[in-house]
Write a protein that holds these residues in place. Structure first.
Motif, PDB file in Angstrom:
ATOM      1  N   ALA A 138      12.394 -60.216  29.666  1.00 58.28           N
ATOM      2  CA  ALA A 138      11.430 -59.570  30.572  1.00 58.28           C
ATOM      3  C   ALA A 138      12.150 -58.694  31.594  1.00 58.28           C
ATOM      4  N   GLN A 139      13.275 -59.182  32.089  1.00 56.02           N
ATOM      5  CA  GLN A 139      14.069 -58.372  33.027  1.00 56.02           C
ATOM      6  C   GLN A 139      14.547 -57.087  32.364  1.00 56.02           C
ATOM      7  N   ALA A 140      14.972 -57.206  31.115  1.00 61.12           N
ATOM      8  CA  ALA A 140      15.484 -56.031  30.407  1.00 61.12           C
ATOM      9  C   ALA A 140      14.384 -55.012  30.142  1.00 61.12           C
ATOM     10  N   ILE A 141      13.194 -55.479  29.833  1.00 64.93           N
ATOM     11  CA  ILE A 141      12.080 -54.560  29.592  1.00 64.93           C
ATOM     12  C   ILE A 141      11.812 -53.716  30.825  1.00 64.93           C
ATOM     13  N   LYS A 142      11.992 -54.314  31.997  1.00 64.19           N
ATOM     14  CA  LYS A 142      11.755 -53.591  33.256  1.00 64.19           C
ATOM     15  C   LYS A 142      13.007 -52.935  33.812  1.00 64.19           C
ATOM     16  N   SER A 143      14.179 -53.305  33.297  1.00 63.44           N
ATOM     17  CA  SER A 143      15.415 -52.766  33.879  1.00 63.44           C
ATOM     18  C   SER A 143      16.538 -52.819  32.846  1.00 63.44           C
ATOM     19  N   LEU A 144      16.388 -52.029  31.781  1.00 65.71           N
ATOM     20  CA  LEU A 144      17.378 -52.032  30.702  1.00 65.71           C
ATOM     21  C   LEU A 144      18.551 -51.129  31.073  1.00 65.71           C
ATOM     22  N   PRO A 145      19.773 -51.651  31.110  1.00 66.10           N
ATOM     23  CA  PRO A 145      20.915 -50.817  31.483  1.00 66.10           C
ATOM     24  C   PRO A 145      21.355 -49.913  30.334  1.00 66.10           C
ATOM     25  N   ILE A 146      21.356 -48.615  30.578  1.00 69.26           N
ATOM     26  CA  ILE A 146      21.824 -47.632  29.599  1.00 69.26           C
ATOM     27  C   ILE A 146      23.023 -46.917  30.210  1.00 69.26           C
ATOM     28  N   THR A 147      24.156 -47.013  29.552  1.00 71.44           N
ATOM     29  CA  THR A 147      25.383 -46.408  30.069  1.00 71.44           C
ATOM     30  C   THR A 147      25.694 -45.119  29.317  1.00 71.44           C
ATOM     31  N   VAL A 148      25.929 -44.050  30.073  1.00 70.97           N
ATOM     32  CA  VAL A 148      26.350 -42.779  29.479  1.00 70.97           C
ATOM     33  C   VAL A 148      27.794 -42.522  29.870  1.00 70.97           C
ATOM     34  N   VAL A 149      28.560 -41.980  28.918  1.00 72.96           N
ATOM     35  CA  VAL A 149      30.003 -41.843  29.133  1.00 72.96           C
ATOM     36  C   VAL A 149      30.519 -40.426  28.956  1.00 72.96           C
ATOM     37  N   ALA A 150      29.683 -39.518  28.458  1.00 76.46           N
ATOM     38  CA  ALA A 150      30.149 -38.143  28.241  1.00 76.46           C
ATOM     39  C   ALA A 150      28.980 -37.177  28.324  1.00 76.46           C
ATOM     40  N   VAL A 151      29.267 -36.007  28.897  1.00 77.97           N
ATOM     41  CA  VAL A 151      28.279 -34.932  29.001  1.00 77.97           C
ATOM     42  C   VAL A 151      28.326 -34.113  27.721  1.00 77.97           C
ATOM     43  N   ARG A 152      27.164 -33.723  27.213  1.00 80.08           N
ATOM     44  CA  ARG A 152      27.136 -32.872  26.033  1.00 80.08           C
ATOM     45  C   ARG A 152      27.692 -31.491  26.371  1.00 80.08           C
ATOM     46  N   PRO A 153      28.227 -30.770  25.374  1.00 79.51           N
ATOM     47  CA  PRO A 153      28.885 -29.482  25.640  1.00 79.51           C
ATOM     48  C   PRO A 153      27.971 -28.459  26.308  1.00 79.51           C
ATOM     49  N   MET A 154      28.592 -27.539  27.056  1.00 81.24           N
ATOM     50  CA  MET A 154      27.831 -26.518  27.776  1.00 81.24           C
ATOM     51  C   MET A 154      26.946 -25.691  26.861  1.00 81.24           C
ATOM     52  N   ASP A 155      27.409 -25.429  25.666  1.00 85.09           N
ATOM     53  CA  ASP A 155      26.633 -24.552  24.797  1.00 85.09           C
ATOM     54  C   ASP A 155      25.351 -25.219  24.295  1.00 85.09           C
ATOM     55  N   GLU A 156      25.219 -26.540  24.520  1.00 92.02           N
ATOM     56  CA  GLU A 156      23.972 -27.232  24.207  1.00 92.02           C
ATOM     57  C   GLU A 156      23.078 -27.353  25.431  1.00 92.02           C
ATOM     58  N   ALA A 157      23.633 -27.089  26.612  1.00 92.14           N
ATOM     59  CA  ALA A 157      22.896 -27.286  27.860  1.00 92.14           C
ATOM     60  C   ALA A 157      21.874 -26.172  28.076  1.00 92.14           C
ATOM     61  N   ILE A 158      20.813 -26.498  28.805  1.00 92.46           N
ATOM     62  CA  ILE A 158      19.821 -25.493  29.159  1.00 92.46           C
ATOM     63  C   ILE A 158      20.386 -24.534  30.195  1.00 92.46           C
ATOM     64  N   SER A 159      21.195 -25.046  31.095  1.00 95.03           N
ATOM     65  CA  SER A 159      21.765 -24.216  32.152  1.00 95.03           C
ATOM     66  C   SER A 159      23.121 -24.779  32.543  1.00 95.03           C
ATOM     67  N   THR A 160      23.775 -24.121  33.496  1.00 94.60           N
ATOM     68  CA  THR A 160      25.061 -24.606  33.969  1.00 94.60           C
ATOM     69  C   THR A 160      25.117 -24.610  35.494  1.00 94.60           C
ATOM     70  N   ALA A 161      25.975 -25.468  36.008  1.00 90.28           N
ATOM     71  CA  ALA A 161      26.353 -25.448  37.420  1.00 90.28           C
ATOM     72  C   ALA A 161      27.702 -24.768  37.522  1.00 90.28           C
ATOM     73  N   GLY A 162      28.104 -24.438  38.747  1.00 85.82           N
ATOM     74  CA  GLY A 162      29.369 -23.739  38.946  1.00 85.82           C
ATOM     75  C   GLY A 162      29.168 -22.233  38.916  1.00 85.82           C
ATOM     76  N   GLY A 163      30.275 -21.510  39.045  1.00 88.33           N
ATOM     77  CA  GLY A 163      30.219 -20.053  39.082  1.00 88.33           C
ATOM     78  C   GLY A 163      30.684 -19.522  40.415  1.00 88.33           C
ATOM     79  N   VAL A 164      30.145 -18.373  40.805  1.00 88.31           N
ATOM     80  CA  VAL A 164      30.543 -17.743  42.062  1.00 88.31           C
ATOM     81  C   VAL A 164      30.052 -18.599  43.223  1.00 88.31           C
ATOM     82  N   MET A 165      30.955 -19.013  44.077  1.00 90.93           N
ATOM     83  CA  MET A 165      30.596 -19.900  45.184  1.00 90.93           C
ATOM     84  C   MET A 165      29.854 -19.131  46.277  1.00 90.93           C
TER      85      MET A 165
END
Length: 443
Positions: A362-389
């Motif tokens: 029951a705890q997991a149904i309400k609070s299931l831990p999902i761990t992410v370890v890597a960002v998908r490549p920029m060319d798959e992203a909708i947009s990017t951060a960074g650039g001209v400051m």
């Protein structure tokens, strides 16, 4: 054999990049009688704009301005004045002026009446050409020559372009095949313009084993006890989940996340389980926090509420309900409507012992831990951060190190979630840069 050198082209203003920011700047300037030439490395205008509208062009958002500007996070102080000049209301009025009506969807997002990007772009280009804007397609900007003229690589050869002012509106680093490849970043850096490395934004993530001890200790202990220290792949889901549920949507869920700096996120929505992890609108809204946490500590763990419409007490009551001869899967489906990818995620994360423990389940149904370890490549992203400051630009978006060179759109260091915020800010920066250029060439 060296490329042929073509005769130099002279114009008042060169706009490099034929996306929304560049085209809006061209409109503002040409309406004031300025000679504007637009250059783009591709064969046609607005390729990423058209792609964004493939499933329905989300122009902007209808929420109140105070909430709207909060969506830009750390860039809010810089973007707020620009959005006050040209924000959601002005953008809708502009579209109506092109004969394109708009409506507000159930989520508050604003769309053209026919949902399509192509009719708007056609009407826009007709107006720009009527105002004297000249377009040069297949002109790929390659920096500056010794005389500080723009260098354009064309199918016929290299063409220098001599200008009074330049607007760079080249996009970030996502969707390189459409022209936004970030190649410009080292050229500006070499000219003394402060830049930040480009990073994926509004992107997906790969799941895997937690690799840091950054989580708050009591929550970390809770998660470890909950999952029963079940071994998981270092990256990606198990083959069973990937084969059966890659691409499956998780609808009507909620995510909670607090990073190691104390920044919190909590929202309902939906996302998709991919072959290697997660992506989709709810993940995109959280992507900057997850990305930055992975950068700091190697992983980020969020809590997934599979049934946000049910209280924790109700879930526990239903899990504990006698199930007789029914399997656990049939019991959860019958009592709580849990099946498909939601049920698969429980089996993916929890140990066999935890699945059979009503309290932990029951705890997991309400609070299931999902761990992410890597960002998908920029060319798959909708947009990017960074650039001209922002520190590299003045209030008119002119580069302090390069007088007469302005920047607009996604190549400036800001990010926003999907929902119309990206496009709105691109238009707003185009308007601000155009006004700055007009003042500069007439000073």
């Amino acid at each position: 054999m060296s490329a042929a050198m073509l005769p130099a082209l002279k114009c008042d203003v060169a706009i490099v990049g034929a996306g929304p920011a560049g085209l809006m700047a061209a409109e503002v300037l040409s309406a004031q009688g300025v000679q504007v030439h637009v250059f783009d490395g591709k064969a046609s205008v607005g390729r990423k704009f058209l792609l964004a509208g493939k499933g329905g062009l989300n122009l902007t958002h209808s929420e109140a301005f105070a909430r709207f500007v909060e969506r830009y996070g750390a860039a809010q102080p810089m973007l707020q004045p620009l959005l006050q000049d040209f924000g959601a209301e002005q953008l809708r009025g502009w579209a109506e002026g092109l004969g394109i009506g708009t409506f507000v969807g159930t989520s508050g997002r604003v769309f053209p009446t026919d949902m399509k990007a192509a009719p708007l772009l056609r009407a826009w280009l007709a107006r720009l050409r009527a105002q004297g804007v000249v377009f040069h397609m297949r002109h790929l900007w390659k920096g500056w020559n010794a005389e500080q003229a723009l260098v354009m690589e064309t199918p016929e050869g290299v063409r220098p372009v001599q200008v009074k002012a330049t607007l760079l509106a080249l996009g970030g680093g996502s969707w390189a095949r459409l022209g936004s490849d970030g190649a410009w970043l080292p050229w500006l850096q070499a000219k003394g313009v402060q830049v930040a490395a480009l990073q994926s934004s509004n992107c997906g993530f790969d799941v895997g084993q937690p690799v840091s001890e950054a989580a708050e200790p009591s929550r970390r202990a809770f998660f470890q006890e909950l999952v029963g220290r079940k071994p998981m792949p270092e990256t990606g889901w198990s083959p069973l989940l990937t084969e059966r549920f890659a691409g499956a949507p998780l609808k009507s869920v909620a995510i909670r996340f607090t990073d190691s700096l104390g920044r919190s996120f909590e929202r309902r929505g939906e996302f998709v389980a991919t072959a290697t992890g997660v992506e989709g609108s709810l993940i995109y809204a959280l992507s900057n926090l997850l990305r930055d946490e992975i950068s700091r500590h190697g992983s980020a763990t969020f809590e997934l509420d599979l049934l946000p419409a049910f209280s924790a007490e109700k879930v526990l009551q239903e899990v504990r309900h006698p199930r007789g001869s029914r399997s656990l899967s049939n019991h959860l489906k019958g009592r709580l409507g849990l099946d498909g990818v939601k049920l698969a995620l429980l089996y993916e994360v929890l140990s066999k012992e935890s699945m059979q423990d009503p309290v932990k389940l029951a705890q997991a149904i309400k609070s299931l831990p999902i761990t992410v370890v890597a960002v998908r490549p920029m060319d798959e992203a909708i947009s990017t951060a960074g650039g001209v400051m922002w520190a590299a630009l003045d209030e008119h978006l002119m580069c302090k190190a390069l007088p007469g060179v302005f920047c607009a759109g996604e190549m400036i260091d800001w990010e926003a979630p999907t929902g119309g915020y990206l496009l709105t800010a691109c238009f707003a920066t185009g308007v601000r840069a155009a006004r700055g250029i007009h003042s500069f060439i007439n000073s």
